[in-house]
Design a protein around this motif. Structure first.
Motif: not given
Length: 153
Positions: A105-132
């Protein structure tokens, strides 16, 4: 100096060896995580192996484990005798599974924290790519891309 005639250590000696406060050692004893013996005068006396048990508790707490999680692991160790190497090997197998999950979990957090983490906020541009359309929500609530080992993207 350790009590050579009994093989037991005073609570002060155990505190000096572990770095724990005497009050913490009393608390762990009261909680059944260690089992002090009593001297004729009622003082708490500990086996040398209790130093390792208390050190394990200290390390596990620093890693974020709750006392209940620690207690579950320590239940595998005998209180009536000094745990053997085999006893500690058994406890390490269970503890290893918990640590591996946390490391993942820590590795996933480290690797994904600056991008989409799948929380549903859809506020980052990457969220539209990884979690449309918040597709990760179908897997449950919260930051699914961090909490789950794998989520279909």
């Amino acid at each position: 100096m350790p009590r050579k005639h009994t093989g037991l250590l005073t609570i002060g000696e155990v505190a000096a060896r572990t770095g724990l406060a005497v009050s913490a050692i009393r608390y762990y004893d009261d909680e059944g995580l260690v089992a002090a013996r009593r001297s004729a005068g009622g003082k708490r006396m500990f086996l040398r192996s209790d130093i390792r048990r208390l050190s394990f508790i200290l390390i596990a707490q620093q890693l974020g484990f709750s006392l209940e999680e620690i207690r579950a692991q320590l239940r595998q160790l005998p209180l009536e005798r000094t745990p053997t190497k085999r006893d500690w090997e058994q406890i390490s197998q269970g503890f290893r599974a918990h640590l591996d999950a946390r490391i993942g979990m820590l590795e996933r957090l480290r690797d994904r924290l600056n991008g989409c983490i799948g929380c549903g906020c859809l506020s980052l541009e990457t969220c539209q790519l990884y979690n449309p359309d918040d597709r990760a929500a179908a897997s449950g609530t919260g930051p699914r891309l961090v909490l789950q080992k794998s989520v279909a993207r």
